[in-house]
Scaffold this active site. Structure first.
Site, PDB file in Angstrom:
ATOM      1  N   GLU A 120       6.338   1.552  -6.504  1.00 21.59           N
ATOM      2  CA  GLU A 120       7.546   1.081  -6.807  1.00 21.59           C
ATOM      3  C   GLU A 120       7.646  -0.124  -5.592  1.00 21.59           C
ATOM      4  O   GLU A 120       8.199  -1.164  -5.932  1.00 21.59           O
ATOM      5  CB  GLU A 120       8.439   2.154  -5.970  1.00 21.59           C
ATOM      6  CG  GLU A 120       9.770   1.698  -5.869  1.00 21.59           C
ATOM      7  CD  GLU A 120      10.883   2.865  -5.268  1.00 21.59           C
ATOM      8  OE1 GLU A 120      11.587   2.478  -4.288  1.00 21.59           O
ATOM      9  OE2 GLU A 120      10.804   3.969  -5.791  1.00 21.59           O
ATOM     10  N   GLY A 179       7.842   3.041   5.153  1.00 22.27           N
ATOM     11  CA  GLY A 179       7.612   3.755   6.286  1.00 22.27           C
ATOM     12  C   GLY A 179       6.407   3.480   6.957  1.00 22.27           C
ATOM     13  O   GLY A 179       5.489   3.014   6.562  1.00 22.27           O
TER      14      GLY A 179
END
Length: 436
Positions: free
Chosen positions: A244, A223
């Site tokens: 991640e 994001g």
């Protein structure tokens, strides 16, 4: 073993390869960038010919090709999608009157590899890989995630060799002896460049950047805010990565030496990731770069591994936060929007780290300030992060550490993080609920 001869023996056309997919079987697709467009298109053509009655698709984060082929409305009677994390491509493929067609499977990311190999029957795995090297090894490149687990346990492995896929290290190497069928299909990889941060993104990012200290190890989610945070770290020193997602904004910090991994507790000097989504420049940077190492999400995202990194800080986004500190990061109005992903993995792992911090960042409003994202009760229908796990919450109006706060203290603090136009309404609702 003559690996070149073995390669030629296993090489076939796309039509031949998808012919091995059995009726009524579970087909697992590589995630996101590793989703093989040639094989997906070939499988779609086979289904359209009437050759298959039913298949079940398991995957995370679909692609444009998937949306245009196997997720077409005309194939609903044959294709049963069971995503464990949804992208815009998956959401756009769902007709309004067929919401039940997409059978979302809840799963926290570090458990996905196990779910796909122990709790369903992994009949066939199809994935994009880099070209084979002289020793007979392909690379999973951008996607160790669940691929590195499934590729060694599925009954049939079909790889799509693409020269655009970078060769990465860690646990991304797969030997030709582990592969059943090979197809060749060169196509530019899925590309996603970060958008310019908004003023709200920057206001949130500046607060979070002040929480990040020299020597911290970072996990950054998806994001605008996580990307904006990375843009604010140019003056930091000796940061590490145990993340991640590997993204383009991280490349400049590695090149400048800001991210160098010198002070990491787990795998110092290495930039650890489990999946990567970016642009061509990022993929080139990853290619044959020994400092960039991909490992399965079962390891990268496991809270017991994350916690071993001292000074771990995770930054993730949310769709809404209720006045007790519960986080919804996956559903809107009761419908899946994304998925659990690895957020809870890192929320728990980062806080368990020595001097670790977990941050949930969100804009205070949505839809042109017509909707508050700080809510009396979760509206989306699910809780991604339980309130007892929530650490820091940040909006453009401030930051609050939720640890140790009573329900009343939480409600009052979160109301101050809401947009001023919604605060009176939130106080009224909090009083009705007995929170203040």
């Amino acid at each position: 073993m003559d690996v070149q001869a073995l390669y030629q023996e296993k090489l076939m056309t796309i039509e031949e390869a998808v012919g091995y997919v059995k009726n009524d079987s579970n087909v697992i697709l590589g995630m996101s960038v590793a989703m093989p467009p040639g094989l997906i298109t070939g499988l779609s053509r086979r289904i359209e010919s009437g050759d298959l009655d039913k298949i079940y698709l398991y995957y995370m984060h679909g692609s444009q090709t998937l949306q245009n082929t196997l997720l077409k409305e005309a194939l609903q009677e044959v294709v049963c999608p069971r995503p464990m994390f949804m992208s815009a491509f998956d959401r756009h493929a769902i007709p309004q009157d067929h919401q039940g067609w997409m059978q979302f499977v809840p799963a926290t990311f570090h458990q996905v590899g196990r779910l796909l190999t122990e709790h369903i029957d992994p009949e066939c795995f199809m994935v994009t890989v880099s070209p084979m090297d002289q020793h007979g090894y392909f690379s999973l490149g951008t996607n160790a995630d669940y691929g590195a687990t499934v590729i060694r346990k599925a009954k049939r492995i079909i790889v799509e060799v693409n020269h655009h896929m970078p060769r990465t290290f860690g646990e991304c190497s797969v030997h030709i002896s582990e592969i059943d069928h090979i197809v060749e299909h060169d196509k530019p990889l899925m590309s996603a460049s970060p958008a310019m941060p908004s003023d709200v993104d920057l206001a949130i990012a500046r607060q979070i950047s002040e929480m990040i200290k020299d020597g911290d190890t970072l996990q950054m989610g998806v994001g605008g805010v996580p990307n904006a945070v990375l843009g604010e770290l140019t003056q930091h020193q000796d940061l590490g990565l145990h993340t991640e997602l590997f993204s383009p904004a991280m490349v400049d910090l590695i090149k400048s030496g800001v991210i160098n991994g010198h002070r990491k507790s787990v795998m110092p000097y290495k930039h650890v990731f489990t999946l990567a989504i970016g642009d061509e420049a990022m993929y080139r940077f990853m290619d044959n770069n020994p400092a960039i190492v991909g490992y399965p999400a079962a390891w990268v995202n496991h809270p017991n591994v994350i916690r071993k990194n001292r000074n771990m800080i995770s930054v993730n986004a949310a769709l809404e936060v209720d006045l007790t500190g519960q986080i919804n990061a996956e559903q809107i109005n009761g419908h899946p929007f994304s998925g659990t992903g690895g957020q809870l993995d890192f929320v728990r792992g980062a806080y368990a780290s020595e001097n670790g911090r977990s941050v949930i960042a969100l804009h205070s409003t949505a839809k042109n300030q017509s909707v508050s994202k700080i809510v009396p009760r979760i509206q989306g229908g699910v809780v991604t992060d339980p309130r007892m796990d929530t650490h820091f919450i940040v909006t453009e109006f401030g930051a609050v550490n939720m640890k140790g706060l009573s329900i009343s203290q939480r409600a009052k603090a979160l109301i101050e993080l809401a947009h001023p136009k919604f605060r009176d309404e939130l106080r009224f609702e909090a009083q009705k609920l007995g929170n203040i």
